[in-house]
Design an enzyme around this catalytic site. Structure first.
Site, PDB file in Angstrom:
ATOM      1  N   ASP A 177       0.852  -1.189   0.000  1.00 14.78           N
ATOM      2  CA  ASP A 177       0.000   0.000   0.000  1.00 14.78           C
ATOM      3  C   ASP A 177       0.885   1.236   0.000  1.00 14.78           C
ATOM      4  OD1 ASP A 177      -2.644   1.400   0.358  1.00 14.78           O
ATOM      5  OD2 ASP A 177      -1.657   2.032   2.222  1.00 14.78           O
ATOM      6  N   GLU A 225      -1.797  -1.103  -5.790  1.00 10.63           N
ATOM      7  CA  GLU A 225      -3.024  -0.397  -6.151  1.00 10.63           C
ATOM      8  C   GLU A 225      -2.771   0.457  -7.377  1.00 10.63           C
ATOM      9  OE1 GLU A 225      -6.460   2.363  -3.982  1.00 10.63           O
ATOM     10  OE2 GLU A 225      -4.517   2.049  -3.030  1.00 10.63           O
ATOM     11  N   CYS A 282     -13.154  -9.587   8.911  1.00 12.28           N
ATOM     12  CA  CYS A 282     -14.544 -10.034   8.723  1.00 12.28           C
ATOM     13  C   CYS A 282     -15.189  -9.484   7.456  1.00 12.28           C
ATOM     14  CB  CYS A 282     -15.382  -9.648   9.947  1.00 12.28           C
ATOM     15  SG  CYS A 282     -15.622  -7.860  10.137  1.00 12.28           S
ATOM     16  N   ASP A 300      -2.857   1.396   7.257  1.00 12.49           N
ATOM     17  CA  ASP A 300      -2.046   1.032   6.089  1.00 12.49           C
ATOM     18  C   ASP A 300      -1.816  -0.472   6.007  1.00 12.49           C
ATOM     19  OD1 ASP A 300      -1.882   3.724   5.438  1.00 12.49           O
ATOM     20  OD2 ASP A 300      -0.067   4.020   6.625  1.00 12.49           O
TER      21      ASP A 300
END
Length: 400
Positions: free
Chosen positions: A190, A275, A331, A357
């Site tokens: 990231d 990304e 989750c 992050d």
């Protein structure tokens, strides 16, 4: 991957004699002149006569230009860089018509890159000595690293940067580039500003902030430049040169750090998930544009992708709209908002406390592995090297 077909450019600094510097400066000027004249001719032919002019036509134009009294000085430099300029223009138009680039622009004497490209017929490389056409002496090159054994350059590009430094780039086949043995390791990365990179392993790589380190020196040099009168004496040129040297120092440090980082990531991991950031759009943020430019995310992506192709690794770029920061990596609960100042948060669904992050890096890794296994399902943008882009998921629609 066939290692014998991997071409690699080796760039070195050199120190020309006064005669060589004058010859290269003339060549740069002639290359710029020919490129601009050919671009003007092609533009005029299309706008006035709807006629497409190709490389062969501009090459014939160049021969005619050399015979005129006004442009006879084009015969004083090697013809190869001039022909290469026309080939580069043809490539630019090919990209334009394929909608991969904008319409070609004219070269500026002050702003455009000063360079000339020589093919094998216009240089001699023997026993580690490089001599260019129209020159009697070889270039004084600082061989900071060796070329591959037995390598013979196919093209040589000579350039001069804004700081006045001279460089020569030799394009050779490098048999030493071979796919690395697979290790099955995968990592999500990231990008950020507080930390240049946060890995899914929990490691945070410090942002060196190269521009900030020299900001005071740069600001002082720019103030001195602004006080120099334009077109009067050589003081303004000296001040501009000083500013350019500081910028070059910043760029060199940034490039060196990015090369070391990307090489390490490629060597240690089989799959790297990043990304797909729209850096050009992010630069429109006036508060963060300077820091984003200093981080050089686009350069990081480019270096990572071509090194992955070299060494048989895989880089997966996840779509920029994937909510990696707002999604709980435990989750899957999606948070409504996640402002930039929030660096740690607790999931409302499972109660897990996340580092913003590290959580984003874990989500990117999971999304990338899903693409690698199934080929679709988590809104990936592209997969490198090769392969088809997976389909984007349609956003979920909430019932009113």
């Amino acid at each position: 991957m066939q290692a014998a077909h991997v071409k690699r450019a080796f760039k070195y600094r050199f120190y020309p004699t006064d005669a060589q510097a004058a010859e290269l400066s003339r060549t740069f000027g002639c290359v710029r002149k020919v490129y601009n004249m050919a671009l003007a001719a092609r533009t005029e032919a299309w706008t006035l006569r709807a006629e497409r002019v190709n490389y062969n036509t501009t090459s014939a134009m160049l021969m005619a230009w050399k015979k005129t009294e006004e442009l006879a000085y084009l015969n004083d430099v090697s013809s190869v860089p001039l022909q290469q300029a026309l080939r580069h223009l043809q490539t630019a138009f090919t990209h334009f018509f394929a909608k991969r680039a904008k319409y070609p622009r004219f070269k500026s004497r002050k702003k455009s890159r000063r360079s000339a490209e020589y093919t094998t017929s216009a240089f001699r490389f023997r026993d580690g000595r490089l001599a260019l056409a129209k020159m009697t002496e070889p270039l004084d090159i600082v061989w900071s690293r060796p070329l591959p054994e037995g390598a013979q350059p196919s093209t040589v590009t000579v350039s001069q940067d804004a700081a006045g430094r001279w460089f020569v780039s030799l394009l050779v086949e490098d048999p030493g580039i071979k796919p690395l043995p697979g290790n099955g390791s995968a990592v999500g990365a990231d990008a950020g500003l507080d930390h240049l990179l946060t890995l899914s392993t929990g490691e945070k790589i410090t942002n060196p902030r190269h521009e900030r380190r020299d900001r005071a020196r740069l600001a002082k040099a720019q103030r001195e430049l602004s006080r120099k009168a334009k077109g009067v004496g050589a003081n303004r040129a000296k001040a501009r040169h000083k500013v350019a040297r500081i910028h070059a120092r910043i760029a060199d440090r940034r490039r060196d750090a990015l090369h070391k980082l990307t090489t390490r990531l490629v060597r240690e991991n089989q799959t790297i998930v990043i990304e797909d950031l729209a850096v050009r759009n992010l630069l429109k943020n006036g508060h963060l544009a300077r820091a984003i430019s200093d981080a050089a995310w686009s350069d990081f992506h480019s270096l990572l992708e071509y090194k992955a192709q070299w060494y048989g690794r895989e880089v997966i770029a996840v779509d920029r709209w994937f909510p990696s920061s707002k999604l709980c990596s435990h989750c899957g609960t999606l948070q409504d908002r996640m402002p930039l100042h929030v660096r740690a948060w607790t999931c409302e669904g499972c109660g897990t406390t996340h580092d913003r992050d590290v959580n984003a890096a874990n989500n990117l890794l999971a999304a990338g592995l899903a693409v690698s296994a199934c080929g679709a399902g988590v809104r990936p943008q592209r997969r490198i090297p090769g392969g088809q882009s997976a389909m984007k998921q349609e956003p979920l629609r909430r019932e009113p």
